[in-house]
Design an enzyme around this catalytic site. Structure first.
Site, PDB file in Angstrom:
ATOM      1  N   ASP A  87      46.027 -13.931   8.190  1.00  0.00           N
ATOM      2  CA  ASP A  87      45.211 -12.892   8.830  1.00  0.00           C
ATOM      3  C   ASP A  87      46.078 -11.695   9.229  1.00  0.00           C
ATOM      4  O   ASP A  87      46.265 -11.403  10.411  1.00  0.00           O
ATOM      5  CB  ASP A  87      44.514 -13.502  10.051  1.00  0.00           C
ATOM      6  CG  ASP A  87      43.411 -12.607  10.600  1.00  0.00           C
ATOM      7  OD1 ASP A  87      42.985 -11.680   9.886  1.00  0.00           O
ATOM      8  OD2 ASP A  87      42.975 -12.850  11.743  1.00  0.00           O
ATOM      9  N   TRP A  88      46.586 -10.973   8.212  1.00  0.00           N
ATOM     10  CA  TRP A  88      47.452  -9.822   8.460  1.00  0.00           C
ATOM     11  C   TRP A  88      46.689  -8.601   8.937  1.00  0.00           C
ATOM     12  O   TRP A  88      47.242  -7.725   9.584  1.00  0.00           O
ATOM     13  CB  TRP A  88      48.216  -9.464   7.183  1.00  0.00           C
ATOM     14  CG  TRP A  88      49.357 -10.367   6.854  1.00  0.00           C
ATOM     15  CD1 TRP A  88      49.381 -11.382   5.947  1.00  0.00           C
ATOM     16  CD2 TRP A  88      50.679 -10.322   7.424  1.00  0.00           C
ATOM     17  NE1 TRP A  88      50.621 -11.981   5.898  1.00  0.00           N
ATOM     18  CE2 TRP A  88      51.432 -11.344   6.797  1.00  0.00           C
ATOM     19  CE3 TRP A  88      51.286  -9.521   8.388  1.00  0.00           C
ATOM     20  CZ2 TRP A  88      52.772 -11.577   7.118  1.00  0.00           C
ATOM     21  CZ3 TRP A  88      52.611  -9.754   8.714  1.00  0.00           C
ATOM     22  CH2 TRP A  88      53.344 -10.773   8.074  1.00  0.00           C
ATOM     23  N   LYS A  89      45.426  -8.473   8.562  1.00  0.00           N
ATOM     24  CA  LYS A  89      44.654  -7.257   8.860  1.00  0.00           C
ATOM     25  C   LYS A  89      45.454  -6.008   8.460  1.00  0.00           C
ATOM     26  O   LYS A  89      45.644  -5.071   9.248  1.00  0.00           O
ATOM     27  CB  LYS A  89      44.259  -7.179  10.328  1.00  0.00           C
ATOM     28  CG  LYS A  89      43.311  -8.296  10.780  1.00  0.00           C
ATOM     29  CD  LYS A  89      42.869  -8.076  12.208  1.00  0.00           C
ATOM     30  CE  LYS A  89      41.890  -9.139  12.661  1.00  0.00           C
ATOM     31  NZ  LYS A  89      42.545 -10.447  12.897  1.00  0.00           N
TER      32      LYS A  89
END
Length: 238
Positions: free
Chosen positions: A62-64
């Site tokens: 979940d790097w966004k």
């Protein structure tokens, strides 16, 4: 123990060691994990993601990602080449297009998800930021852009899942992924989430995957907690 592959448990823990201990404790009860920025930013965070995949787990990094297209392209390629099942980017056209180019250059089956509107944001928060649209309308706009960019799905709250599903079906994309955080079993506290729903309600609205963190990892018995949520989910088939 019941295990539903649509359940993604968020390892929102303060250290790599705590995350590994939680995965070991849950064992075969969960097959899909999300690793967020707190762990990814620590030494060994990306290695943890690769280690989980080597153990047969699916992993959501979940790097966004949110930067100019060329930077996102390079970062998405690096993440995909290392091995990743789901990767998040912010749902802006340049960002999403860059991520698709990077993933395609890597030649992997990593799925790119666009983050529409964070589930921690209320309508008042959006107004304070400067958006004139409601959360639902902003999500709808970004879903249409995500479809145009050719990404694999979006992250949106369960309250918008039905509208997202309708837009995707109208665009001929029944395979479009809808990953929903902000899922809380009956009786759970909302925490810092604003737009929440129960597991059954989220799936019935059109979600394909549910992200659950504190109701599992914060429970005295995370194995039983995951099993209860999977049991609720089993009432709704995809």
């Amino acid at each position: 123990m019941l295990n539903d592959p649509r359940l993604i448990v968020g390892l929102d823990l303060p250290s790599i060691e705590a995350a590994k201990a939680m995965v070991d404790r849950i064992g075969e009860g969960v097959s899909f994990y999300k690793i967020g920025l707190t762990l990814l930013a620590r030494p060994g965070g990306v290695e943890l993601a690769h280690e989980l995949r080597a153990r047969g787990k699916a992993v959501f990094q979940d790097w966004k990602l949110h930067d100019i297209g060329a930077q996102v392209e390079g970062a998405a390629r690096a993440v995909a080449e290392g091995g990743c099942d789901l990767l998040t980017v912010h749902a802006e056209p340049q960002v999403m297009s860059g991520a698709v180019r990077g993933r395609d250059a890597a030649g992997t089956d990593t799925k790119i998800l666009g983050v529409t509107v964070l589930t921690s944001l209320s309508e008042a928060d959006l107004a304070a930021i400067g958006y004139g649209a409601t959360a639902a309308d902003l999500v709808a706009q970004r879903v249409r852009q995500a479809l145009d960019c050719g990404i694999d799905g979006v992250v949106s709250s369960p309250l918008e899942a039905a509208r997202v599903r309708a837009i995707a079906l109208a665009a001929g994309r029944p395979d479009f992924l809808i990953v929903t955080p902000g899922v809380r079993p009956v009786g759970s506290e909302k925490g810092d989430q604003q737009r929440v729903a129960t597991p059954q309600a989220a799936l019935q609205a059109g979600a394909t995957h549910l992200v659950v963190a504190r109701p599992v990892i914060g429970d005295p018995d995370p194995v039983m907690a995951a099993g209860r949520i999977a049991g609720e989910m089993s009432e709704v088939r995809s």
